[in-house]
Write a protein that holds these residues in place. Sequence first.
Motif, mmCIF file in Angstrom:
data_model
loop_
_atom_site.group_PDB
_atom_site.id
_atom_site.type_symbol
_atom_site.label_atom_id
_atom_site.label_comp_id
_atom_site.label_asym_id
_atom_site.label_seq_id
_atom_site.Cartn_x
_atom_site.Cartn_y
_atom_site.Cartn_z
ATOM 1 N N GLN A 251 35.920 38.420 99.461
ATOM 2 C CA GLN A 251 34.888 37.476 99.894
ATOM 3 C C GLN A 251 34.354 37.780 101.285
ATOM 4 O OE1 GLN A 251 33.460 35.167 98.162
ATOM 5 N NE2 GLN A 251 34.774 35.005 96.373
ATOM 6 N N LEU A 252 35.222 38.184 102.207
ATOM 7 C CA LEU A 252 34.787 38.389 103.586
ATOM 8 C C LEU A 252 33.767 39.516 103.690
ATOM 9 C CD1 LEU A 252 35.077 37.675 106.579
ATOM 10 C CD2 LEU A 252 36.933 39.357 106.716
ATOM 11 N N LYS A 253 34.077 40.654 103.059
ATOM 12 C CA LYS A 253 33.198 41.816 103.152
ATOM 13 C C LYS A 253 32.171 41.871 102.024
ATOM 14 C CE LYS A 253 36.600 44.671 105.552
ATOM 15 N NZ LYS A 253 37.361 45.948 105.536
ATOM 16 N N LYS A 254 32.313 40.962 101.069
ATOM 17 C CA LYS A 254 31.394 40.916 99.933
ATOM 18 C C LYS A 254 31.343 42.255 99.191
ATOM 19 C CE LYS A 254 30.237 36.667 100.735
ATOM 20 N NZ LYS A 254 30.740 35.586 99.845
ATOM 21 N N ILE A 255 32.513 42.839 98.992
ATOM 22 C CA ILE A 255 32.602 44.080 98.237
ATOM 23 C C ILE A 255 33.586 43.906 97.088
ATOM 24 C CG2 ILE A 255 31.996 45.569 100.176
ATOM 25 C CD1 ILE A 255 34.955 46.180 100.530
ATOM 26 N N THR A 256 33.397 44.698 96.060
ATOM 27 C CA THR A 256 34.278 44.652 94.894
ATOM 28 C C THR A 256 35.060 45.958 94.805
ATOM 29 O OG1 THR A 256 32.756 43.205 93.695
ATOM 30 C CG2 THR A 256 34.372 44.429 92.385
ATOM 31 N N LYS A 257 36.361 45.847 94.582
ATOM 32 C CA LYS A 257 37.206 47.031 94.442
ATOM 33 C C LYS A 257 38.020 46.940 93.158
ATOM 34 C CE LYS A 257 37.729 48.244 99.335
ATOM 35 N NZ LYS A 257 38.696 48.575 100.411
ATOM 36 N N GLN A 258 38.353 48.101 92.640
ATOM 37 C CA GLN A 258 39.160 48.175 91.436
ATOM 38 C C GLN A 258 40.625 47.877 91.755
ATOM 39 O OE1 GLN A 258 38.678 49.233 87.953
ATOM 40 N NE2 GLN A 258 36.638 48.480 88.456
ATOM 41 N N GLN A 259 41.226 47.024 90.954
ATOM 42 C CA GLN A 259 42.660 46.771 91.013
ATOM 43 C C GLN A 259 43.278 47.383 89.753
ATOM 44 O OE1 GLN A 259 44.084 44.870 93.765
ATOM 45 N NE2 GLN A 259 42.016 45.268 94.512
ATOM 46 N N ILE A 260 44.317 48.179 89.940
ATOM 47 C CA ILE A 260 44.954 48.852 88.816
ATOM 48 C C ILE A 260 46.308 48.204 88.535
ATOM 49 C CG2 ILE A 260 45.598 51.069 87.817
ATOM 50 C CD1 ILE A 260 42.703 50.956 88.758
ATOM 51 N N VAL A 261 46.576 47.933 87.264
ATOM 52 C CA VAL A 261 47.847 47.368 86.836
ATOM 53 C C VAL A 261 48.617 48.440 86.081
ATOM 54 C CG1 VAL A 261 48.977 45.585 85.467
ATOM 55 C CG2 VAL A 261 46.830 45.072 86.663
ATOM 56 N N TYR A 262 49.846 48.685 86.515
ATOM 57 C CA TYR A 262 50.725 49.643 85.856
ATOM 58 C C TYR A 262 51.915 48.885 85.263
ATOM 59 C CZ TYR A 262 48.128 52.868 88.893
ATOM 60 O OH TYR A 262 47.134 53.559 89.539
ATOM 61 N N ALA A 263 52.273 49.215 84.052
ATOM 62 C CA ALA A 263 53.407 48.565 83.392
ATOM 63 C C ALA A 263 54.108 49.577 82.501
ATOM 64 C CB ALA A 263 52.946 47.361 82.579
ATOM 65 N N ASN A 264 55.426 49.458 82.382
ATOM 66 C CA ASN A 264 56.170 50.410 81.566
ATOM 67 C C ASN A 264 56.515 49.825 80.197
ATOM 68 O OD1 ASN A 264 58.075 48.560 82.350
ATOM 69 N ND2 ASN A 264 59.475 50.028 83.292
ATOM 70 N N LYS A 265 57.181 50.622 79.393
ATOM 71 C CA LYS A 265 57.540 50.197 78.028
ATOM 72 C C LYS A 265 58.463 48.987 78.054
ATOM 73 C CE LYS A 265 60.470 52.656 75.651
ATOM 74 N NZ LYS A 265 61.073 53.765 74.861
ATOM 75 N N ASN A 266 59.383 48.950 79.007
ATOM 76 C CA ASN A 266 60.310 47.822 79.094
ATOM 77 C C ASN A 266 59.579 46.510 79.348
ATOM 78 O OD1 ASN A 266 62.478 49.500 78.666
ATOM 79 N ND2 ASN A 266 62.952 49.761 80.830
ATOM 80 N N PHE A 267 58.532 46.581 80.154
ATOM 81 C CA PHE A 267 57.723 45.388 80.390
ATOM 82 C C PHE A 267 57.086 44.916 79.085
ATOM 83 C CE2 PHE A 267 53.518 43.527 81.023
ATOM 84 C CZ PHE A 267 53.792 42.483 81.882
ATOM 85 N N LYS A 268 56.519 45.826 78.340
ATOM 86 C CA LYS A 268 55.804 45.474 77.112
ATOM 87 C C LYS A 268 56.749 44.975 76.021
ATOM 88 C CE LYS A 268 52.243 48.798 78.333
ATOM 89 N NZ LYS A 268 51.646 50.134 78.102
ATOM 90 N N LEU A 269 58.023 45.367 76.110
ATOM 91 C CA LEU A 269 59.013 44.864 75.153
ATOM 92 C C LEU A 269 59.484 43.458 75.526
ATOM 93 C CD1 LEU A 269 61.226 48.066 74.664
ATOM 94 C CD2 LEU A 269 59.674 47.038 72.981
ATOM 95 N N LEU A 270 59.546 43.194 76.852
ATOM 96 C CA LEU A 270 60.071 41.908 77.332
ATOM 97 C C LEU A 270 58.992 40.838 77.384
ATOM 98 C CD1 LEU A 270 62.586 40.482 78.533
ATOM 99 C CD2 LEU A 270 61.830 41.271 80.788
ATOM 100 N N ILE A 271 57.779 41.227 77.726
ATOM 101 C CA ILE A 271 56.678 40.264 77.895
ATOM 102 C C ILE A 271 55.597 40.551 76.862
ATOM 103 C CG2 ILE A 271 54.806 39.517 79.411
ATOM 104 C CD1 ILE A 271 57.986 40.824 80.932
ATOM 105 N N LYS A 272 55.283 39.569 76.070
ATOM 106 C CA LYS A 272 54.296 39.735 74.999
ATOM 107 C C LYS A 272 53.011 38.977 75.328
ATOM 108 C CE LYS A 272 57.131 42.013 72.277
ATOM 109 N NZ LYS A 272 56.908 43.437 71.931
#
Length: 279
Positions: free
Chosen positions: A254-275
């Motif tokens: 909001q302060l600089k009025k710019i948009t940046k990409q946020q990247i989410v990384y997750a492993n196989k264990n995450f995908k097995l535990l959280i659906k």
Amino acid sequence: MIKIIGRSVKISKKKQFILNWLGNKYDESIEQFSDYDFSKVKTVIEPFAGAIGFSRFLYEDKDLKNINYVFYDADTDLINFYKHLQKIDIDKFVEKYNKINDYFMKNLTLKNKDERIMLDNKKVRKYINDGNIKDKHLEFLVKNNFLVQTIFGRESSKTNLFANDLIKKATFINKKIEDVDFSKYDKKTTLIYLDPPYGTFVGEYKEEKTPDEMYKKMLKLFETFACLLVHEENEKIEKLFKKYKFFQFDKLYQLKKITKQQIVYANKNFKLLIKKIKI
């Protein structure tokens, strides 16, 4: 109603956390993970505690009150601040904070060229440096909320606080991620949320560049635990964690009025535990 521009604005009714910390991931967690089921998680660890934004989302918005929440951070003052809050009446502590805020609003403001009222940063800093705040934990909070960052639309007065219960029941430990022994945690039911600082470190890391040992430890965790890493687009992190890329989203600063990409990384264990919940 007086509107303070830059360092403070009118008080709204939205939920507030006691600490305004740079890089807080609370809002992003609501936006990106509300449709995920975390009910199988028994322990959540944030090795870069900051404002514990992801865990606040789980505790308050997902209503996961019975999880074991563990927070590590290299910043000694930050961890000591949380430990202090565990021992005191937080609401009374905030009353003292708000008295200082009110003093700033009445006595330490100025008008900019657009005739908008804002806090005079030099006067605020002088007030603090002159030793007017006797409680070191209160001084830490005031310094952080008024001097560390300038964010348009921030709130300085605190009302309608939330996550106080989470602070009271959580475990706070002053350690760098490189020095933490994670082997004591159950690999099958533990979720590790990684939100390393952007650019250079402060606190224990001073102004050093992000240490390679930190990256090595994060990669090791990705090999053994359910892990989630959220970070602004970063060449080195992308190179190291590319195979774990989950999704990406835009974040508006909001302060600089710019948009940046946020990247989410997750492993196989995450995908097995959280659906993901089917809606």
